[in-house]
Design a protein around this motif. Structure first.
Motif, short mmCIF file in Angstrom:
data_model
loop_
_atom_site.label_atom_id
_atom_site.label_comp_id
_atom_site.label_asym_id
_atom_site.label_seq_id
_atom_site.Cartn_x
_atom_site.Cartn_y
_atom_site.Cartn_z
N ARG A 1 0.83 -1.19 0.00
CA ARG A 1 0.00 0.00 0.00
C ARG A 1 0.87 1.23 0.00
NH1 ARG A 1 -5.14 -1.43 3.72
NH2 ARG A 1 -5.53 -3.38 2.69
N GLN A 30 -12.57 6.04 -5.83
CA GLN A 30 -11.14 6.26 -5.62
C GLN A 30 -10.68 7.44 -6.45
OE1 GLN A 30 -9.11 2.71 -6.85
NE2 GLN A 30 -8.99 3.34 -8.97
N GLN A 32 -7.23 8.63 -8.56
CA GLN A 32 -5.93 8.22 -9.08
C GLN A 32 -5.03 9.44 -9.16
OE1 GLN A 32 -5.63 6.57 -13.14
NE2 GLN A 32 -4.86 4.76 -12.07
N ALA A 54 -3.57 4.92 -6.42
CA ALA A 54 -5.03 4.94 -6.32
C ALA A 54 -5.37 5.07 -4.84
CB ALA A 54 -5.63 3.68 -6.91
N LEU A 55 -5.98 6.19 -4.48
CA LEU A 55 -6.34 6.45 -3.09
C LEU A 55 -7.84 6.32 -2.92
CD1 LEU A 55 -4.24 9.70 -2.53
CD2 LEU A 55 -3.58 7.35 -2.04
N PRO A 56 -8.29 5.69 -1.83
CA PRO A 56 -9.73 5.69 -1.56
C PRO A 56 -10.24 7.13 -1.50
CG PRO A 56 -8.60 4.16 -0.10
CD PRO A 56 -7.53 4.97 -0.81
N ASP A 57 -11.43 7.34 -2.01
CA ASP A 57 -12.03 8.67 -2.06
C ASP A 57 -11.97 9.38 -0.71
OD1 ASP A 57 -13.52 10.60 -3.71
OD2 ASP A 57 -15.15 10.19 -2.30
#
Length: 85
Positions: A1, A30, A32, A54-57
């Motif tokens: 991660r 998410q 990007q 890619a990050l969670p929203d």
């Protein structure tokens, strides 16, 4: 991660690379984030992106990023997986 933090706040363990946000793409659940080599804070974000995260929203909106912002890219050593050549 992968984790993105403002430059200078890294743990120094594992990956810890100075990068610059090149672009941001909102993709529903998410976000990007395209990253390029750090150009020492210049406004030039035209360098070819070399990483994508890619990050969670929810994570992105808790600490939003902007193109041109300098960030440190981190990961825990145990999360890294070498690929065979």
């Amino acid at each position: 991660r992968l984790r993105l933090d403002p430059v200078g706040t890294g743990s120094g363990a594992g990956g810890d690379y100075a990068m610059q946000v090149a672009a941001i793409e909102y993709q529903g659940a998410q976000v990007q984030v395209h990253l390029s080599a750090d150009t020492s804070g210049s406004a030039d974000v035209s360098a070819e992106p070399i990483w994508m995260a890619a990050l969670p929203d929810a994570d992105f909106h808790a600490a939003p990023l902007e193109p041109g912002q300098r960030v440190a890219l981190h990961w825990r050593p145990e999360d890294a997986h070498a690929l065979a050549a």
